[in-house]
Design an enzyme around this catalytic site. Sequence first.
Site, PDB file in Angstrom:
ATOM      1  N   MET A  31     -16.453 -11.131   9.906  1.00  0.00           N
ATOM      2  CA  MET A  31     -15.450 -12.191  10.035  1.00  0.00           C
ATOM      3  C   MET A  31     -16.088 -13.534   9.668  1.00  0.00           C
ATOM      4  O   MET A  31     -15.613 -14.596  10.088  1.00  0.00           O
ATOM      5  CB  MET A  31     -14.884 -12.227  11.458  1.00  0.00           C
ATOM      6  CG  MET A  31     -14.147 -10.921  11.798  1.00  0.00           C
ATOM      7  SD  MET A  31     -12.879 -11.102  13.066  1.00  0.00           S
ATOM      8  CE  MET A  31     -13.830 -11.700  14.427  1.00  0.00           C
ATOM      9  N   HIS A  38     -26.077 -10.674  10.884  1.00  0.00           N
ATOM     10  CA  HIS A  38     -25.453 -10.215   9.640  1.00  0.00           C
ATOM     11  C   HIS A  38     -26.513 -10.055   8.549  1.00  0.00           C
ATOM     12  O   HIS A  38     -26.466  -9.116   7.757  1.00  0.00           O
ATOM     13  CB  HIS A  38     -24.395 -11.226   9.165  1.00  0.00           C
ATOM     14  CG  HIS A  38     -23.249 -11.385  10.114  1.00  0.00           C
ATOM     15  ND1 HIS A  38     -23.081 -12.510  10.892  1.00  0.00           N
ATOM     16  CD2 HIS A  38     -22.216 -10.561  10.409  1.00  0.00           C
ATOM     17  CE1 HIS A  38     -21.976 -12.374  11.618  1.00  0.00           C
ATOM     18  NE2 HIS A  38     -21.441 -11.212  11.356  1.00  0.00           N
ATOM     19  N   ASP A 151     -21.582  -4.910  19.223  1.00  0.00           N
ATOM     20  CA  ASP A 151     -20.188  -4.528  19.488  1.00  0.00           C
ATOM     21  C   ASP A 151     -20.126  -3.007  19.633  1.00  0.00           C
ATOM     22  O   ASP A 151     -19.514  -2.303  18.821  1.00  0.00           O
ATOM     23  CB  ASP A 151     -19.297  -5.009  18.344  1.00  0.00           C
ATOM     24  CG  ASP A 151     -19.330  -6.520  18.217  1.00  0.00           C
ATOM     25  OD1 ASP A 151     -19.123  -7.207  19.225  1.00  0.00           O
ATOM     26  OD2 ASP A 151     -19.606  -7.022  17.114  1.00  0.00           O
TER      27      ASP A 151
HETATM   28  O1  PAF Z   1     -17.206  -7.092  14.070  1.00  0.00           O
HETATM   29  C1  PAF Z   1     -16.447  -7.820  13.395  1.00  0.00           C
HETATM   30  O2  PAF Z   1     -16.848  -8.877  12.893  1.00  0.00           O
HETATM   31  C2  PAF Z   1     -14.992  -7.419  13.216  1.00  0.00           C
HETATM   32  O3  PAF Z   1     -14.488  -6.807  14.366  1.00  0.00           O
HETATM   33  C3  PAF Z   1     -14.748  -6.555  11.968  1.00  0.00           C
HETATM   34  C4  PAF Z   1     -15.483  -5.209  12.063  1.00  0.00           C
HETATM   35  C5  PAF Z   1     -15.221  -7.300  10.734  1.00  0.00           C
HETATM   36  C6  PAF Z   1     -13.259  -6.252  11.820  1.00  0.00           C
HETATM   37  O4  PAF Z   1     -12.523  -7.433  11.670  1.00  0.00           O
END
Ligand code: PAF
Length: 293
Positions: A31, A38, A151
């Site tokens: 997102m 990331h 997550d």
């Molecule tokens: O983890 C995230 O950033 C979001 O939940 C995802 C997997 C991109 C889905 O919108």
Amino acid sequence: MIVTYTLADFAEARNALEAEGRRRVVFVATMGALHEGHRSLIRSAHRRGDAVVISVFVNPLQFGPGEDYARYPRPLSDDLDVCDAEGVDLVLVPTVAELYPAGRQVSVSAGTMGSVLEGASRPGHFDGVLTIVLKLLHLVRPQVALFGQKDAQQVACVQRMVTDLNLDVEVVSEPTVREADGLALSSRNIFLTPAERAMACSLAAALEKAATADTVAAARIAADEVLDRVQFEPAFELDYAVMVNPTTFAEIPDDHTGPALFVVAAKVGTTRLIDNMPLHLAAVISESVELTA
Ligand code: PAF
């Protein structure tokens, strides 16, 4: 690096990767507001395949009313710089209208495992996550999809969707990246004031202490000792601190042995934070067990 804003442009660039013989495509859905977590997913993606595709899309379906959809950070040009520096091959930055042109009608249900813990506090959240992840998997057609273990419930729901819907993709979760003080990296950390940030660190500290325990009871006591120090702070509101089966997210019984996951969530100031850590619970030898020579 190719950056695309429409699905048509993306499809063309995705086909071009295939035409170049780059067959093992690794996908990282994000997102945006990209941070070191990331970056480590992107680096892992390079090791796992021969083309790296990223999506940057703040998905409205996974935010409930009153949640932080509007204020969620969207530093697109910084994000594209990060992608470029990390050698990403192809980026998809769609608009809401491009991805949901007909509004919302058909969607994916995450089932029971999506309605506990995060799903109980954020009703519909995992349905929204699975719906966008399924759409993106169809568009990107990756061989491997990488997700951050921070997550954990999201990873478990995605893995279950892939199994239940027979999707042809390998789902891999990568370890949580942490600050020096233990705080799990999150795009939402920028909302924390210094005082809130100090409180937020107690989540990771509680998990670290629990991770050294070898029974459910000892792990609970260890975590409570740390969380008790912040629980009366007005800005700290613990949502849950429980031990679950890492695959089903069902709470484990007190006599559980083997792999388990300690998951926590709290609202710190106006920011909701989650974290988790694996536990390795040993079998407790009952005194009634007769030992043979
Ligand atoms: O983890 C995230 O950033 C979001 O939940 C995802 C997997 C991109 C889905 O919108």
